[in-house]
Design a protein around this motif. Sequence first.
Motif, PDB file in Angstrom:
ATOM      1  N   ALA A 288      -5.779  17.415   2.600  1.00 48.17           N
ATOM      2  CA  ALA A 288      -4.444  16.831   2.462  1.00 48.17           C
ATOM      3  C   ALA A 288      -4.535  15.681   1.470  1.00 48.17           C
ATOM      4  N   LYS A 322       2.367  19.376   4.408  1.00 47.26           N
ATOM      5  CA  LYS A 322       1.413  19.396   5.522  1.00 47.26           C
ATOM      6  C   LYS A 322       0.991  17.965   5.819  1.00 47.26           C
ATOM      7  N   LYS A 323       0.668  17.731   7.074  1.00 49.54           N
ATOM      8  CA  LYS A 323       0.328  16.381   7.497  1.00 49.54           C
ATOM      9  C   LYS A 323      -0.722  15.759   6.575  1.00 49.54           C
ATOM     10  N   SER A 325      -0.168  14.876   3.542  1.00 47.43           N
ATOM     11  CA  SER A 325       0.155  15.101   2.128  1.00 47.43           C
ATOM     12  C   SER A 325       1.543  14.536   1.837  1.00 47.43           C
ATOM     13  N   TYR A 327       5.786  14.506   1.421  1.00 53.04           N
ATOM     14  CA  TYR A 327       6.936  14.938   2.222  1.00 53.04           C
ATOM     15  C   TYR A 327       8.211  14.450   1.562  1.00 53.04           C
ATOM     16  N   TRP A 580       6.815  18.409  10.033  1.00 52.14           N
ATOM     17  CA  TRP A 580       6.167  18.809   8.775  1.00 52.14           C
ATOM     18  C   TRP A 580       6.620  20.200   8.347  1.00 52.14           C
ATOM     19  N   SER A 581       6.883  21.051   9.340  1.00 52.78           N
ATOM     20  CA  SER A 581       7.255  22.435   8.994  1.00 52.78           C
ATOM     21  C   SER A 581       8.599  22.505   8.267  1.00 52.78           C
TER      22      SER A 581
END
Length: 759
Positions: A288, A322-323, A325, A327, A580-581
């Motif tokens: 990440a 993804k966690k 990284s 967003y 995150w999804s």
Amino acid sequence: MSEPEWKPTACILCECNCGIEAEVGDGRRLMRIRGDRRHPSSKGYTCEKALRLDHYQHARDRLTTPLRRRGDGTFEAIDWDTAIREVAARLSKVQATFGGESIFYYGGGGQGNHLPGAYSTATRRTLGSRYRSSALAQEKTGEFWVSDRMMGTSTRADFEHCDVALFLGKNPWHSHSIPRARVTLKEISKDPARTLIVVDPRRTETAELADIHLQVRPGTDAFLLAAILAILVEEDLVDHTFMDAHTEGREPVLAVLRAIPIADTCARTGIEESLVRRAARAIGGAKALSSFEDLGVQMNKSSTLVSYLHRLLISLTGSLGKKGSHYVPTTLVSLIGGASKHKSPVVGARIVSGLVPCNVIADEILTDHPKRYRAMIVEAANPAHSLADSPRFREALRALDTVVVIDVAMSETARLADYVLPAATQFEKAEATFFNFDFPENAFHLRPRLFPPPAGVLPEAEIHARLAEALGAITQEDLAPLREAARSGFAHYAQVFLARVLPDPRLSAQAPVLLYRTLDLPEPLREGAVLLGIALKAVMESPQSLARAGFGGSPLEAAEALFTAMLERSSGVVFAIDEWSGVLGRIATPDRKIHLALPDLLSELEALVRDAEAPKDKAFPFVLSAGERRSFTANTIMRDPAWRKKDAEGALRVSVEDANALGLVTGGRARVTTKRASAIVTVEVTGSMQRGHVSLPNGLGLRYPSERDERGERGERGEDTDSVAGVAPNELTSSEDRDPHVGTPWHKHVAARVERVDP
Ligand SMILES: Nc1nc2c(c(=O)[nH]1)N[C@H]1C(S)=C(S)[C@@H](COP(=O)(O)OP(=O)(O)OC[C@H]3O[C@@H](n4cnc5c(=O)[nH]c(N)nc54)[C@H](O)[C@@H]3O)O[C@H]1N2
Ligand SMILES: Nc1nc2c(c(=O)[nH]1)N[C@H]1C(S)=C(S)[C@@H](COP(=O)(O)OP(=O)(O)OC[C@H]3O[C@@H](n4cnc5c(=O)[nH]c(N)nc54)[C@H](O)[C@@H]3O)O[C@H]1N2
Ligand code: SF4
Ligand SMILES: [Mo]
């Protein structure tokens, strides 16, 4: 004497706005300050700068009454009724004669205060003002433009959970910008499983903690990123699965990257190819990756290209969604946007996020073009100090028909105003910022005021409401039904507001001041009224994120609950919780994919690596970074030099090699000369600078009254008792040195000469 009391508020010195508690006593002073553990984002963290905030609250150059410029250039005190009446009349006359679009608005908020900008929309709409700008158009508009074109939105990164952290022209040890920066940096640094990569020509405090310090030659970041991307492609370290699913336009990008001569391109940066490869492999192998670009690249050559290459790096490595990284945060008020259809009226400059590039504002005024700006309202900003080429910007202000400045202090810009309207400090009114970018939990903090404003000053909300009244934009008849509705609770009020105000263009233009005038909130929270409108908008835009944070139900119920929580939770409230999804679903291009190929910037990249370097001007052998963030700098929010515990003069940092060659010593004096001007500075010789690179801090060179002048009335006293510590960086910069796409300045890359000055 009452007992001192600890009250929650926030630090206003950088965009983090850490929650603090201040011990307030008689005399309107912030006696002691500590971190507020209840604050959802900072959780008790502060840096050293917050602890001496009383130098802001208790400044000697505080404005205490409205001022009007006299014919001879001095100021006279006037009462508020006169000030509001005359400002309204002067601006109405400009509007009638030249059109409202000739009234330019600058500012709207600094590091800690964004409610003035929200209230100012009423004044701007009443006057028909169309063009505006702020500091964001000196730093972030290149990033916004590229992000908007590629993703239709903008991203932030989760440094707390990343395994590889990359800082590009960013020194978070001092400049922060991520929550609890020093804690996070130390954790990454000491964990052998995590890699900290810093790209900076200087061995900064952050670089000292890094696993890999890529000590670039100033201004060569585009080469470095190009080389890293080319290595990722060559060594097949890219994330094909991510690119297949979420991107389009891959082939032209890969073709350009495959053609990059890696060894030559690394050589241009001054960094060993092996070290660049090591960094590329760490990035390519990251589980990440979190990365952050800031002023070192955004105020530098090829800045927009660097923003593009940075986004390619995020996309090619699949570092989104993804966690740990990148967003897309849920925001309350979006500060970002793409390019508008319209260009600036005189120069034809691209307008990004609604902001005219700062570097063209003077050109839009100093001309006989019929569409030139004729008046300016400046609020919570100090453009006569913060914009490139201060002498020319001062000339532009003098050329205007009317300049109105709303500030707490007699700033460099206020000194050039026709009218100065004194505002309550950020501890004398309810205040907040919209710099809310955390994820998955995002927080907002409305700070109740700590003290009532002293006689003679007003909160901006009140100033804009009075201007709206004086301009005839709102009447008692408009207010009465809303006042009536306010007696039956926020949900009912919101219903009446939606029914009466929003469908009526005349009234909806005045929404912020109508809320302020009619909601009748308790005094310590009164300026928070505009947040009801913002809460309503947020529940419509992000219902699921808000519902997860406990603000669900019908839109009216959710808005009422959120607004109530903002008012009640004086240490901040988590207003959104995300997953995150859901991040990749926030890509807002028409096909919901990241658009990798931007042909204009790909051509720029090809030309950059192909063309030989332009020869240096021998008269200016140094690169000056004008405006470095240091331990005690805070733009011009802090005007009192006594706030700075050390380095009062803001020394010029020079490498050991250059100091030896020039005969410079720490504490000695030097002359820095650019094509624009010369300045005498104090020197600090340091191993952290590389040869040929010198740097000056931001926020210095401010005029401040000496102690013996404390009793003097503003304007009545001579200027000569003021002292000035250090050099104002923009006395040395030129506005034509700017990015070709979005006009952001090259403050970090000013060609300069340095000479010893004998004592
Ligand atoms: N202490 C403090 N903190 C602040 C502020 C403040 O005034 N004082 N201001 C706040 C604001 S408004 C902002 S925008 C942020 C800015 O935060 P930063 O961007 O971190 O601030 P700077 O120190 O201006 O620039 C960052 C780095 O760029 C490096 N640099 C110079 N030239 C180059 C180059 O060619 N390439 C690369 N890669 N790097 C280069 C400098 O050495 C410096 O370490 O800080 C915020 N935080
Ligand atoms: N050469 C060079 N120039 C730079 C930079 C650089 O690195 N180098 N950095 C740039 C960057 S990133 C930024 S963000 C800008 C910052 O520059 P500006 O956006 O112009 O902002 P500040 O210097 O923070 O000025 C804030 C003003 O708000 C006033 N103020 C404080 N509290 C209040 C309040 O409650 N109400 C009102 N109405 N006024 C208040 C202060 O007195 C001050 O005059 O500078 C830019 N200029
Ligand atoms: S300067 Fe920034 S990091 Fe330091 S306490 Fe203030 S808000 Fe927090
Ligand atoms: Mo900034």
